[in-house]
Design a protein around this motif. Sequence first.
Motif, PDB file in Angstrom:
ATOM      1  N   ASP A  30       0.877  -1.172   0.000  1.00 27.89           N
ATOM      2  CA  ASP A  30       0.000   0.000   0.000  1.00 27.89           C
ATOM      3  C   ASP A  30       0.912   1.220   0.000  1.00 27.89           C
ATOM      4  O   ASP A  30       1.789   1.333   0.857  1.00 27.89           O
ATOM      5  N   VAL A  62      -3.542   4.804   6.937  1.00 27.86           N
ATOM      6  CA  VAL A  62      -3.661   3.348   6.790  1.00 27.86           C
ATOM      7  C   VAL A  62      -3.517   2.721   8.169  1.00 27.86           C
ATOM      8  O   VAL A  62      -2.479   2.842   8.814  1.00 27.86           O
ATOM      9  N   LEU A  65      -3.417  -3.399   7.684  1.00 33.65           N
ATOM     10  CA  LEU A  65      -2.654  -4.037   6.613  1.00 33.65           C
ATOM     11  C   LEU A  65      -2.701  -5.545   6.813  1.00 33.65           C
ATOM     12  O   LEU A  65      -2.550  -6.026   7.943  1.00 33.65           O
ATOM     13  N   SER A  76       3.577  -7.633   8.604  1.00 36.85           N
ATOM     14  CA  SER A  76       3.623  -6.448   7.756  1.00 36.85           C
ATOM     15  C   SER A  76       5.068  -6.136   7.413  1.00 36.85           C
ATOM     16  O   SER A  76       5.977  -6.367   8.207  1.00 36.85           O
ATOM     17  N   GLY A 137      -5.048  -3.239   2.315  1.00 37.11           N
ATOM     18  CA  GLY A 137      -4.830  -2.057   3.140  1.00 37.11           C
ATOM     19  C   GLY A 137      -6.115  -1.260   3.247  1.00 37.11           C
ATOM     20  O   GLY A 137      -6.902  -1.231   2.299  1.00 37.11           O
TER      21      GLY A 137
END
Length: 155
Positions: A30, A62, A65, A76, A137
Amino acid sequence: MGQMLKPYDKQVYKTESLIERDKIIVIPIDNWISVSPKKLLSNRKNVETTLRKLAIERMDRVTRLQLTIDNQPTQSEPRILSPLFEIEVNHDNLQTLEMLEVGSVKAGQYFAISDGYWLFIEPDSLSYGPHIIQTFGSCATGALELEMSHTLRII
């Protein structure tokens, strides 16, 4: 002027690639890219500061995720803020930028800064054959979601 988001805007993209097993694989999870026409360079420091602030502010939104490799959840990956770089928008990449809804970008020279999350896969770490990498995301409100499915065929 930037593009207005609908109350709920889910973007789903799919890619398929052949990749040699001994190559590093880099996949965006993302990301946000802030751009400014190159003609505004007369005040490079201000342009750079503004682009950096915008990119960071957008990626700070964001909050969710997810990343899976062959249906196995994985951690992540790193968030990376780029230095200021130049990008030339032409007929080869203009369609991609329009598809990603970057805004009203026309052909020409731009300065840009990108902030976002990336997946790095070391050479020889995936077996030969197909692999599915899925990323997701979302911002805190869920008003914008980005889902990608990458089919990698390792040769």
